[in-house]
Design a protein around this motif. Sequence first.
Motif, PDB file in Angstrom:
ATOM      1  N   ASP A  48       0.803  -1.221   0.000  1.00  8.61           N
ATOM      2  CA  ASP A  48       0.000   0.000   0.000  1.00  8.61           C
ATOM      3  C   ASP A  48       0.839   1.276   0.000  1.00  8.61           C
ATOM      4  OD1 ASP A  48       1.056  -0.219   2.523  1.00  8.61           O
ATOM      5  OD2 ASP A  48      -0.831   0.065   3.595  1.00  8.61           O
ATOM      6  N   ALA A  49       2.079   1.193  -0.438  1.00  4.77           N
ATOM      7  CA  ALA A  49       2.946   2.373  -0.480  1.00  4.77           C
ATOM      8  C   ALA A  49       3.803   2.337  -1.736  1.00  4.77           C
ATOM      9  CB  ALA A  49       3.832   2.434   0.762  1.00  4.77           C
ATOM     10  N   ALA A  50       4.166   3.517  -2.210  1.00 10.80           N
ATOM     11  CA  ALA A  50       4.946   3.593  -3.442  1.00 10.80           C
ATOM     12  C   ALA A  50       5.833   4.825  -3.437  1.00 10.80           C
ATOM     13  CB  ALA A  50       4.026   3.625  -4.658  1.00 10.80           C
ATOM     14  N   THR A  51       6.881   4.749  -4.238  1.00  9.27           N
ATOM     15  CA  THR A  51       7.722   5.904  -4.535  1.00  9.27           C
ATOM     16  C   THR A  51       7.307   6.459  -5.885  1.00  9.27           C
ATOM     17  OG1 THR A  51       9.678   5.256  -3.250  1.00  9.27           O
ATOM     18  CG2 THR A  51      10.059   6.613  -5.188  1.00  9.27           C
ATOM     19  N   LEU A  52       7.069   7.767  -5.947  1.00  9.93           N
ATOM     20  CA  LEU A  52       6.810   8.432  -7.213  1.00  9.93           C
ATOM     21  C   LEU A  52       8.069   9.171  -7.641  1.00  9.93           C
ATOM     22  CD1 LEU A  52       3.833   7.852  -6.395  1.00  9.93           C
ATOM     23  CD2 LEU A  52       3.249  10.033  -7.475  1.00  9.93           C
ATOM     24  N   VAL A  53       8.556   8.857  -8.822  1.00  7.29           N
ATOM     25  CA  VAL A  53       9.702   9.545  -9.400  1.00  7.29           C
ATOM     26  C   VAL A  53       9.152  10.634 -10.318  1.00  7.29           C
ATOM     27  CG1 VAL A  53      11.812   9.319 -10.751  1.00  7.29           C
ATOM     28  CG2 VAL A  53      11.040   7.416  -9.305  1.00  7.29           C
ATOM     29  N   ILE A  54       9.529  11.873 -10.049  1.00  8.50           N
ATOM     30  CA  ILE A  54       8.967  13.025 -10.760  1.00  8.50           C
ATOM     31  C   ILE A  54      10.093  13.868 -11.346  1.00  8.50           C
ATOM     32  CG2 ILE A  54       7.580  15.127 -10.523  1.00  8.50           C
ATOM     33  CD1 ILE A  54       6.211  13.775  -8.116  1.00  8.50           C
ATOM     34  N   SER A  76      -4.021   9.947  -2.030  1.00 11.78           N
ATOM     35  CA  SER A  76      -2.918   9.018  -1.774  1.00 11.78           C
ATOM     36  C   SER A  76      -3.181   7.665  -2.422  1.00 11.78           C
ATOM     37  CB  SER A  76      -2.698   8.856  -0.259  1.00 11.78           C
ATOM     38  OG  SER A  76      -3.825   8.260   0.368  1.00 11.78           O
ATOM     39  N   SER A  77      -4.417   7.191  -2.359  1.00 13.86           N
ATOM     40  CA  SER A  77      -4.747   5.908  -2.992  1.00 13.86           C
ATOM     41  C   SER A  77      -4.602   6.006  -4.504  1.00 13.86           C
ATOM     42  CB  SER A  77      -6.178   5.495  -2.638  1.00 13.86           C
ATOM     43  OG  SER A  77      -6.308   5.294  -1.242  1.00 13.86           O
ATOM     44  N   HIS A  78      -4.970   7.143  -5.065  1.00 15.84           N
ATOM     45  CA  HIS A  78      -4.864   7.324  -6.513  1.00 15.84           C
ATOM     46  C   HIS A  78      -3.402   7.391  -6.943  1.00 15.84           C
ATOM     47  CE1 HIS A  78      -6.650   8.352 -10.396  1.00 15.84           C
ATOM     48  NE2 HIS A  78      -5.632   9.183 -10.565  1.00 15.84           N
ATOM     49  N   LEU A  79      -2.573   8.069  -6.164  1.00 14.73           N
ATOM     50  CA  LEU A  79      -1.156   8.181  -6.511  1.00 14.73           C
ATOM     51  C   LEU A  79      -0.468   6.824  -6.445  1.00 14.73           C
ATOM     52  CD1 LEU A  79      -0.176  11.481  -4.656  1.00 14.73           C
ATOM     53  CD2 LEU A  79      -0.398  11.152  -7.123  1.00 14.73           C
ATOM     54  N   VAL A  80      -0.825   6.024  -5.451  1.00 20.69           N
ATOM     55  CA  VAL A  80      -0.181   4.717  -5.288  1.00 20.69           C
ATOM     56  C   VAL A  80      -0.676   3.724  -6.338  1.00 20.69           C
ATOM     57  CG1 VAL A  80       0.038   2.709  -3.769  1.00 20.69           C
ATOM     58  CG2 VAL A  80       0.284   5.019  -2.834  1.00 20.69           C
ATOM     59  N   GLY A  81      -1.968   3.742  -6.617  1.00 19.11           N
ATOM     60  CA  GLY A  81      -2.518   2.693  -7.468  1.00 19.11           C
ATOM     61  C   GLY A  81      -3.080   3.106  -8.801  1.00 19.11           C
ATOM     62  N   GLY A  82      -3.180   4.440  -9.056  1.00 19.88           N
ATOM     63  CA  GLY A  82      -3.869   4.844 -10.257  1.00 19.88           C
ATOM     64  C   GLY A  82      -3.149   5.787 -11.184  1.00 19.88           C
ATOM     65  N   VAL A  83      -2.186   6.546 -10.690  1.00 20.82           N
ATOM     66  CA  VAL A  83      -1.541   7.534 -11.553  1.00 20.82           C
ATOM     67  C   VAL A  83      -0.600   6.836 -12.535  1.00 20.82           C
ATOM     68  CG1 VAL A  83       0.387   7.979  -9.977  1.00 20.82           C
ATOM     69  CG2 VAL A  83      -0.322   9.738 -11.587  1.00 20.82           C
ATOM     70  N   THR A  91      15.730  14.411 -11.144  1.00 19.38           N
ATOM     71  CA  THR A  91      14.406  14.046 -10.662  1.00 19.38           C
ATOM     72  C   THR A  91      14.319  14.223  -9.155  1.00 19.38           C
ATOM     73  OG1 THR A  91      15.030  11.718 -10.364  1.00 19.38           O
ATOM     74  CG2 THR A  91      14.083  12.350 -12.506  1.00 19.38           C
ATOM     75  N   ILE A  92      13.099  14.185  -8.657  1.00 25.37           N
ATOM     76  CA  ILE A  92      12.837  14.132  -7.227  1.00 25.37           C
ATOM     77  C   ILE A  92      11.963  12.912  -6.968  1.00 25.37           C
ATOM     78  CG2 ILE A  92      13.046  16.617  -6.829  1.00 25.37           C
ATOM     79  CD1 ILE A  92       9.977  16.772  -6.953  1.00 25.37           C
ATOM     80  N   THR A  93      11.929  12.471  -5.726  1.00 28.52           N
ATOM     81  CA  THR A  93      11.047  11.364  -5.363  1.00 28.52           C
ATOM     82  C   THR A  93      10.276  11.720  -4.111  1.00 28.52           C
ATOM     83  OG1 THR A  93      12.780  10.243  -4.065  1.00 28.52           O
ATOM     84  CG2 THR A  93      12.546   9.597  -6.374  1.00 28.52           C
ATOM     85  N   ILE A  94       9.059  11.211  -4.034  1.00 33.39           N
ATOM     86  CA  ILE A  94       8.251  11.322  -2.824  1.00 33.39           C
ATOM     87  C   ILE A  94       7.768   9.926  -2.452  1.00 33.39           C
ATOM     88  CG2 ILE A  94       7.498  13.695  -3.252  1.00 33.39           C
ATOM     89  CD1 ILE A  94       4.830  12.551  -4.257  1.00 33.39           C
ATOM     90  N   GLY A  95       7.553   9.711  -1.172  1.00 31.18           N
ATOM     91  CA  GLY A  95       7.009   8.441  -0.707  1.00 31.18           C
ATOM     92  C   GLY A  95       5.558   8.635  -0.307  1.00 31.18           C
ATOM     93  N   VAL A  96       4.664   7.803  -0.852  1.00 31.88           N
ATOM     94  CA  VAL A  96       3.233   7.933  -0.597  1.00 31.88           C
ATOM     95  C   VAL A  96       2.689   6.623  -0.063  1.00 31.88           C
ATOM     96  CG1 VAL A  96       0.975   8.483  -1.592  1.00 31.88           C
ATOM     97  CG2 VAL A  96       3.033   9.611  -2.481  1.00 31.88           C
ATOM     98  N   LYS A  97       1.974   6.708   1.031  1.00 33.76           N
ATOM     99  CA  LYS A  97       1.293   5.544   1.591  1.00 33.76           C
ATOM    100  C   LYS A  97      -0.208   5.733   1.408  1.00 33.76           C
ATOM    101  CE  LYS A  97       0.691   2.830   5.840  1.00 33.76           C
ATOM    102  NZ  LYS A  97       1.076   1.530   5.243  1.00 33.76           N
ATOM    103  N   ALA A  98      -0.869   4.774   0.787  1.00 28.99           N
ATOM    104  CA  ALA A  98      -2.307   4.872   0.563  1.00 28.99           C
ATOM    105  C   ALA A  98      -3.047   4.757   1.889  1.00 28.99           C
ATOM    106  CB  ALA A  98      -2.761   3.775  -0.397  1.00 28.99           C
ATOM    107  N   MET A  99      -3.853   5.752   2.194  1.00 32.78           N
ATOM    108  CA  MET A  99      -4.626   5.766   3.430  1.00 32.78           C
ATOM    109  C   MET A  99      -6.091   5.482   3.110  1.00 32.78           C
ATOM    110  SD  MET A  99      -2.120   6.395   5.381  1.00 32.78           S
ATOM    111  CE  MET A  99      -2.928   6.667   6.958  1.00 32.78           C
ATOM    112  N   PRO A 100      -6.803   4.752   3.984  1.00 34.78           N
ATOM    113  CA  PRO A 100      -8.210   4.421   3.714  1.00 34.78           C
ATOM    114  C   PRO A 100      -9.062   5.659   3.451  1.00 34.78           C
ATOM    115  CG  PRO A 100      -7.381   3.159   5.576  1.00 34.78           C
ATOM    116  CD  PRO A 100      -6.323   4.156   5.240  1.00 34.78           C
TER     117      PRO A 100
END
Length: 389
Positions: free
Chosen positions: A74-80, A142-149, A128-137
């Motif tokens: 339920d968590a991901a790194t986004l590379v931007i 946050s859920s969209h960034l981890v699982g949908g973007v 690049t930069i990175t952020i760490g996102v944890k999907a919260m209920p």
Amino acid sequence: MGKKYMKVRAQVADTVRPTVAGAERHRGWHLARTLAARITTPLLPDDYLRLVNPLWSARELRGRVLEVRRETEDAATLVIKPGWGFDFDYAPGQYIGIGLLVDGRWRWRSYSLTSSPVTAGTEADGRTITIGVKAMPEGFLSSHLVGGVRPGTVVRLAAPQGNFILPDPAPPQMLFLTAGSGITPVLSMLRTLARRGQLDDGADVVHLHSAPSSGETMFGAELAALTEAHSGYRLSLRETRVAGRLDLAGPAALDAAVPDWRQRETWACGPQAMLDDAERLWSAAGIDDRLHLERFAVTRAAPAGVGGTVTFARSGRSVTVDGATSLMEAGEGVGVQMPFGCRMGICQSCVVGLVEGHVRDLRTGAEHDPGTRIQTCVSAPSGDCVLDI
């Protein structure tokens, strides 16, 4: 109605537009874009710039999502990859705002940067930069960034902010106290320390991290690799499903884990209850000046208020919203080009004149009267109101 607003504009200062990030360091480009704004009126330079490169903008920071890399279930790194104007000389531990267009509406949240600042070189291309996102209920974005973007998505960015930072040079003895997604700002600090060679012989960095299990530890493999590679970094991972949470109600547990914690400069980030206990513990020991806290939650005043119809005088648009929706969100929702900066009530870039009605500060509950200037990112309508924009 038009004459009324013309008269008010003579009394209320014009809307303050945000300073373009990077303008001082790239005066030539900034001058060219200013001239472009005049030449292309009534269209904006952005209307032309985005045809060349969607990351170029004269009024906002943008970035492109290059990769979404899963860290746990339920968590991901986004590379931007940020566009023009992003300052890579941010401080380890700071956060950025990220805006994503979902269902026709810009949704914003702030996330800690996990990448180490980059100051070498003169061109941002390729960096690049990175952020760490944890999907919260309860967290739609946050859920969209981890699982949908999807990679390639262009997002809006707010400049790095925050006082939870790693000093340079670092203190000789350090303690990191983290739990769950509280690891994210500290990871930027650890990566920076490793890059500077400050986790090797002679360094004394202790890290207590709590997670439900080893398999649910964000960046667990990297933390383990840091432990193996650097003699000055000691990691203690507490699996809370087995051992329970670290008890900070008193000093006993911390005395057992890190006997010299009172002599260390400490950075703590995690659940609210853990931070509250840490604050009391350090205060009782008389060393609260050695404790640095990062709290993710933003407290808003309650109740939210009555809301109302917001009229944007210069744009000729209006919208009815509830008392929990910021004036900035209301304007952007109907296509008004709202000035903005941090979107958190810090930088003052979003200030506009309040022509009629009252608005309410979402943080403090304070009411603002007509004729004053208000921050649209942290204010909501308290009844019908008119803004000078």
